[in-house]
Design a protein around this motif. Sequence first.
Motif: not given
Lengths: 99, 657
Positions: A81-83, A90-97, B269, B271-273, B522, B526, B656
């Motif tokens: 992934t990239t951002e 902080p690294y974005l915690w963006d993927t938490a399935p 189920d 969470r995504w951001s 963004q 990847g 981080h």
Amino acid sequence: MREQVIINENLSLRRTDAGARFVCACGHDLADGSTNFKEACAVRESPTADIGEGYASFAVEMAAQMCFREFFCPDCGARLTTEVARVGDPYLWDTAPRL
Amino acid sequence: METAQNVVWDGIVRGYAPPDVLDIDPSLTLQTAEAAEVDPITYEVIRNSLQNINLEHGSTIQKLSISPITMIVRDFQCAILTEVGDVMFLGPYLLYLGNTLGLTTKWILENRSASPGIEDGDVFLSTDPYVGSSHQQDTGLTSPVFWGSELFCWVSNSVHYSDIGGPVPGSFCLMSQDIWQDPPCFPPMKLAEGGKVRADMEDLFLRQSRLRDTVGMDLHAALAGLSVARGRILKLIERYGAETVKAVMKRTLDAGERAFQEKLDMIPDGRWSERVYTEASVPGDPGIYVSQINITKEGDTLYIDNEGSSPQVGSINNTYAGLVGATLAPLTIMLAYDLGGVSGGVSRRVKFRPVPGTITCCDYPGAVSAAGVFNMPMVVATATGAVAKMVACADPPLREKAIAMADAQAYGGWIFSGLNQYGQFFVGMSAGMAAGAIPASPGRDGVDTGGLFWVPGMEAANVEENELAWPVLTLYRRENSAGAAGAGMYRSGVGAEEAWVLHGTDHLDSQIYMNESFVKNQGLLGGNPGGRAFHRLKQQTDAAAQLAAGTVPQGLDQVSGDEVPLFYKGMPAVLDPTSMWTTNLPNFAGYGDPLDRDIAAIQIDLTDGKLSTKDALKVYGAVVNEAGQVDVDRTAEQRAMCRRERLAAATVGVSHA
């Protein structure tokens, strides 16, 4: 009940004997499924202007506050992934399935 | 910071968030009865009739309006709503306006049913973003449709009007620190009563505008759209009966909800951001700010919050209506693409838990007039990123419906004003985004200049139409290359660039131009981020001399002169007969690791001239031989080396958190 969640061609969340784990397609066991997998990645941070032609701007001071982060599998080097982020954020915690 | 539990979302202090059961004055009787049975053929006839009525509503506005932003770009929306303001059908126009129409209508039911009352033939006008619009220029009209003495449903539209007053032409007030420095903010008021437009209210609205005639024509186009839709619905009721038509409306919404739930069942189920950065709360501000949207899926419901967004500041704010509209737009595209504009069912399964006082959900009196070209696209983009990551985790084939981020802040492209070639004052809005670019998805490339996905009906004006309307001459309009911007295993479609000189006037002011300080778009899982939107200007050029000699300059670097440093939200830029300027709509976001891109796809882009040999190597690790063919074996070696170089340059284990 799901056995896995495919996130992209290189990254998935899998049910294992040790619980849910983020796993790379190369087989590398990356991280616990309840954590931000980015923390377990190899990370390259570079100026956004280095991404390629056209990314540089006149606003050099403002652009210098930003960076481009690439998160790689530390074993095979696949880019997971990239951002684009502000340097130091902080690294974005963006993927938490969840399985 | 206050939480959603202890604030009043009344449309006055904070944005209006309607309760589940509206507080409507008992003097207003709603038509709620529905037929117990509707045969399948009648059901489909009525359902499709309603959908076509809404489409006719939109085409009426488009045909009768005179401003290019409405007539060509289709920066508007129209809807049929139930008697309690649930959006039933949306048009294929600006999607984020859809739910704002529902909010405005519900606010009217709660706040206008007692005084001045809601009666047959009324039309309410609202420019109030805290009640339900993205910014004041997206002025809403909503009108009740009565059957007998009962309120049967509503028809509604929101149109971007070219100028509704305020300190600057076009009404995008970048310098505003609060809403009193913005254009006027009118809560819902009766523009028409008993089927007749009130002259006093029409004058109150039009008197604010620098473009009274243009805005007046567009306002009457919007009124005509309502009139057409209302008349068609009444004929449908005459033919089939109110209870039958109402049954179809309710069951269509229920079916839309079920279809949405079926898709949610394919998503785990979790969470995504997404986080998007922006700069300059007002011109000259060196600050950087955060827009963040988070989606939590629990069973059959999505919960949306904006935690992580910066506190509201300057002119870069969005109201609650903006937040809701911006989030529902990508949800509609990725998870309700097969519902034909039936969005009300989707809304039932999406709950908002906003953090107020933020740039993504500001409190009164935050300034919001600039949102249309800055913050609304930014929040749409932010929500798109979060939705796309969630949908990418879905079971096949749904995961292929994920779409990476489109423009973050370049919508609108370029807004300018002055005297046109006919000697009349005008405000122009070149929708640089209209040509668009569909971003990448899991499993497929995007579409080159494929439009803007959250405005499905948007079209780019022809060059000749622009030259007829504005005192400009277009030197070229061409697609970008498919280089680093938006690269990935699947790449974004490419955007486009356009260049102009003045023609028929000797002075214009650029009010808004999109020269981003840094890339905001963004990449998806990847992929490379999209490109940086930029706007370049040279003064004292020899473009006119080259044209006189029969040469059309094909790039800003091909003319002499001095490039003017332009900054994001800079002060108005003066254009004169020696000026040449370009605006670039960048490629949008890519998906997946570029080193995984299929060789055949790279070869096609090389053959089509969309990818250079240099970028093939640098971006995709593809080695191209002298014959212009990708060397498969050497590419495999090159890609392996690239992966080793990545790890050599990377840091492992630096937290981080």
